[in-house]
Write an enzyme that holds these catalytic residues in place. Structure first.
Site, mmCIF file in Angstrom:
data_model
loop_
_atom_site.group_PDB
_atom_site.id
_atom_site.type_symbol
_atom_site.label_atom_id
_atom_site.label_comp_id
_atom_site.label_asym_id
_atom_site.label_seq_id
_atom_site.Cartn_x
_atom_site.Cartn_y
_atom_site.Cartn_z
ATOM 1 N N PRO A 65 -34.042 -39.967 -88.107
ATOM 2 C CA PRO A 65 -33.404 -40.808 -89.116
ATOM 3 C C PRO A 65 -32.344 -40.106 -89.948
ATOM 4 O O PRO A 65 -32.494 -38.936 -90.312
ATOM 5 C CB PRO A 65 -34.571 -41.247 -90.009
ATOM 6 C CG PRO A 65 -35.680 -40.313 -89.706
ATOM 7 C CD PRO A 65 -35.488 -39.861 -88.292
ATOM 8 N N ASN A 66 -31.283 -40.848 -90.191
ATOM 9 C CA ASN A 66 -30.150 -40.462 -91.046
ATOM 10 C C ASN A 66 -29.177 -39.509 -90.353
ATOM 11 O O ASN A 66 -28.101 -39.252 -90.894
ATOM 12 C CB ASN A 66 -30.623 -39.858 -92.383
ATOM 13 C CG ASN A 66 -31.375 -40.860 -93.221
ATOM 14 O OD1 ASN A 66 -30.887 -41.961 -93.457
ATOM 15 N ND2 ASN A 66 -32.571 -40.517 -93.649
ATOM 16 N N ARG A 105 -22.033 -36.854 -95.259
ATOM 17 C CA ARG A 105 -22.658 -36.581 -96.560
ATOM 18 C C ARG A 105 -23.406 -35.258 -96.498
ATOM 19 O O ARG A 105 -23.691 -34.761 -95.411
ATOM 20 C CB ARG A 105 -23.670 -37.685 -96.930
ATOM 21 C CG ARG A 105 -23.018 -38.939 -97.398
ATOM 22 C CD ARG A 105 -23.979 -40.084 -97.427
ATOM 23 N NE ARG A 105 -23.233 -41.324 -97.619
ATOM 24 C CZ ARG A 105 -22.917 -41.841 -98.801
ATOM 25 N NH1 ARG A 105 -23.310 -41.243 -99.898
ATOM 26 N NH2 ARG A 105 -22.211 -42.946 -98.885
ATOM 27 N N TYR A 114 -25.853 -29.840 -94.148
ATOM 28 C CA TYR A 114 -25.748 -30.210 -92.731
ATOM 29 C C TYR A 114 -24.359 -29.991 -92.121
ATOM 30 O O TYR A 114 -24.168 -30.291 -90.940
ATOM 31 C CB TYR A 114 -26.196 -31.666 -92.543
ATOM 32 C CG TYR A 114 -27.574 -31.932 -93.121
ATOM 33 C CD1 TYR A 114 -28.680 -31.233 -92.652
ATOM 34 C CD2 TYR A 114 -27.765 -32.848 -94.148
ATOM 35 C CE1 TYR A 114 -29.942 -31.440 -93.195
ATOM 36 C CE2 TYR A 114 -29.028 -33.069 -94.702
ATOM 37 C CZ TYR A 114 -30.108 -32.351 -94.218
ATOM 38 O OH TYR A 114 -31.356 -32.560 -94.755
ATOM 39 N N ASN A 165 -34.690 -33.302 -82.874
ATOM 40 C CA ASN A 165 -34.687 -33.091 -84.319
ATOM 41 C C ASN A 165 -35.224 -34.386 -84.920
ATOM 42 O O ASN A 165 -34.480 -35.346 -85.090
ATOM 43 C CB ASN A 165 -33.267 -32.812 -84.831
ATOM 44 C CG ASN A 165 -33.247 -32.574 -86.332
ATOM 45 O OD1 ASN A 165 -34.254 -32.790 -87.012
ATOM 46 N ND2 ASN A 165 -32.112 -32.143 -86.856
ATOM 47 N N ALA A 182 -36.675 -36.301 -91.025
ATOM 48 C CA ALA A 182 -37.794 -36.395 -91.982
ATOM 49 C C ALA A 182 -39.127 -36.682 -91.295
ATOM 50 O O ALA A 182 -40.185 -36.301 -91.817
ATOM 51 C CB ALA A 182 -37.492 -37.468 -93.022
ATOM 52 N N GLU A 231 -37.608 -27.854 -80.692
ATOM 53 C CA GLU A 231 -37.425 -28.499 -82.002
ATOM 54 C C GLU A 231 -36.224 -27.850 -82.685
ATOM 55 O O GLU A 231 -36.149 -26.620 -82.764
ATOM 56 C CB GLU A 231 -38.699 -28.270 -82.838
ATOM 57 C CG GLU A 231 -38.599 -28.781 -84.264
ATOM 58 C CD GLU A 231 -39.872 -28.486 -85.075
ATOM 59 O OE1 GLU A 231 -40.791 -27.801 -84.545
ATOM 60 O OE2 GLU A 231 -39.926 -28.929 -86.236
ATOM 61 N N HIS A 260 -33.719 -27.831 -86.191
ATOM 62 C CA HIS A 260 -33.354 -28.278 -87.539
ATOM 63 C C HIS A 260 -32.045 -27.617 -87.924
ATOM 64 O O HIS A 260 -31.888 -26.393 -87.773
ATOM 65 C CB HIS A 260 -34.449 -27.953 -88.558
ATOM 66 C CG HIS A 260 -35.699 -28.710 -88.268
ATOM 67 N ND1 HIS A 260 -35.791 -30.070 -88.469
ATOM 68 C CD2 HIS A 260 -36.870 -28.318 -87.719
ATOM 69 C CE1 HIS A 260 -36.992 -30.466 -88.072
ATOM 70 N NE2 HIS A 260 -37.656 -29.431 -87.616
ATOM 71 N N ARG A 271 -35.932 -24.543 -98.246
ATOM 72 C CA ARG A 271 -35.687 -25.743 -99.044
ATOM 73 C C ARG A 271 -36.985 -26.161 -99.752
ATOM 74 O O ARG A 271 -37.816 -25.328 -100.054
ATOM 75 C CB ARG A 271 -35.124 -26.831 -98.137
ATOM 76 C CG ARG A 271 -33.810 -26.400 -97.463
ATOM 77 C CD ARG A 271 -33.232 -27.482 -96.580
ATOM 78 N NE ARG A 271 -32.887 -28.670 -97.347
ATOM 79 C CZ ARG A 271 -32.561 -29.840 -96.785
ATOM 80 N NH1 ARG A 271 -32.557 -29.959 -95.473
ATOM 81 N NH2 ARG A 271 -32.249 -30.881 -97.548
HETATM 82 O O1 CA2 Z 1 -32.342 -29.641 -91.119
HETATM 83 C C1 CA2 Z 1 -32.609 -30.603 -90.412
HETATM 84 O O2 CA2 Z 1 -32.081 -30.785 -89.308
HETATM 85 C C2 CA2 Z 1 -33.571 -31.696 -90.908
HETATM 86 O O3 CA2 Z 1 -34.348 -32.119 -89.787
HETATM 87 C C3 CA2 Z 1 -32.721 -32.830 -91.426
HETATM 88 C C4 CA2 Z 1 -33.529 -33.958 -92.074
HETATM 89 C C5 CA2 Z 1 -34.509 -33.395 -93.085
HETATM 90 O O4 CA2 Z 1 -35.337 -34.446 -93.558
HETATM 91 C C6 CA2 Z 1 -35.370 -32.289 -92.505
HETATM 92 O O5 CA2 Z 1 -36.215 -31.786 -93.511
HETATM 93 C C7 CA2 Z 1 -34.512 -31.167 -91.961
HETATM 94 C C8 CA2 Z 1 -32.600 -34.930 -92.778
HETATM 95 C C9 CA2 Z 1 -31.533 -35.503 -91.926
HETATM 96 C C10 CA2 Z 1 -30.588 -36.260 -92.799
HETATM 97 O O6 CA2 Z 1 -29.325 -36.108 -92.252
HETATM 98 C C11 CA2 Z 1 -28.260 -36.452 -93.016
HETATM 99 C C12 CA2 Z 1 -27.058 -36.025 -92.565
HETATM 100 C C13 CA2 Z 1 -25.927 -36.319 -93.283
HETATM 101 C C14 CA2 Z 1 -26.009 -37.064 -94.441
HETATM 102 C C15 CA2 Z 1 -27.242 -37.500 -94.882
HETATM 103 C C16 CA2 Z 1 -28.380 -37.191 -94.164
#
Ligand code: CA2
Length: 161
Positions: free
Chosen positions: A10-11, A18, A23, A75, A78, A99, A101, A108
């Site tokens: 997700p996201n 963002r 990221y 990946n 969340a 996996e 990230h 974090r």
């Molecule tokens: O670091 C990672 O790849 C995560 O899997 C990213 C997740 C986070 O919940 C994990 O703890 C670590 C969040 C992905 C959200 O991605 C976005 C990317 C751009 C803008 C907003 C969110």
């Protein structure tokens, strides 16, 4: 041809739009293109999937189990920290997976340090930005015995031997 599935949780469709401090600036479309270029050099078939929905990610893992997908790079975003259901789907699939990230989840918030899938993974890459997916692809193909040494650092291309 060796078939590998990439799964983004997700996201991650918002990648590059963002939170660049966490990221980076690369979009999901840019990342997909980069991975496809590497896949071509590795001589493998790469499929890409992104979903914001837990059940759809599970359906994708089931689909991979039913076709002849050799490995996964996932990946779960969340869902990494919450989803026993994704863990169960991966455990039942018997498909080796890496996996990934993008951010260093250990540096974090404490809740990001726990993953429901790490102990099942054949490898994990964190904190390397989107480059982590390319590293995962190289590592997974190596683990699957699909060695392309000329793509690793310090190795000359075959035609240069
Ligand atoms: O670091 C990672 O790849 C995560 O899997 C990213 C997740 C986070 O919940 C994990 O703890 C670590 C969040 C992905 C959200 O991605 C976005 C990317 C751009 C803008 C907003 C969110």
């Amino acid at each position: 041809m060796l078939k590998i599935q990439i799964i983004h949780g997700p996201n991650l469709n918002r990648l590059g739009q963002r939170e660049p401090e966490n990221y980076g600036h690369t979009t999901l479309a840019d990342l997909t293109k980069r991975l496809d270029q590497l896949a071509e050099r590795l001589d493998i078939t790469l499929n890409h999937y992104q979903s914001n929905h837990e059940g759809q990610i599970i359906d994708c893992i089931h689909q991979c189990t039913d076709d002849d997908t050799a490995g996964l790079i996932i990946n779960p975003a969340a869902f990494t920290h919450t989803s026993v259901a994704i863990r169960d789907a991966l455990a039942a699939s018997d498909i080796p997976f890496i996996e990934v990230h993008i951010s260093n989840v250990y540096a974090r918030e404490p809740f990001r340090a726990h993953s429901y899938i790490s102990d099942l993974a054949s490898g994990s890459i964190v904190g390397m930005g989107v480059f982590g997916y390319e590293l995962a692809l190289l590592g997974l193909t190596e683990q699957l015995g699909h060695r392309r040494e000329h793509l690793l650092l310090g190795h000359a291309k075959p035609e240069e031997h």
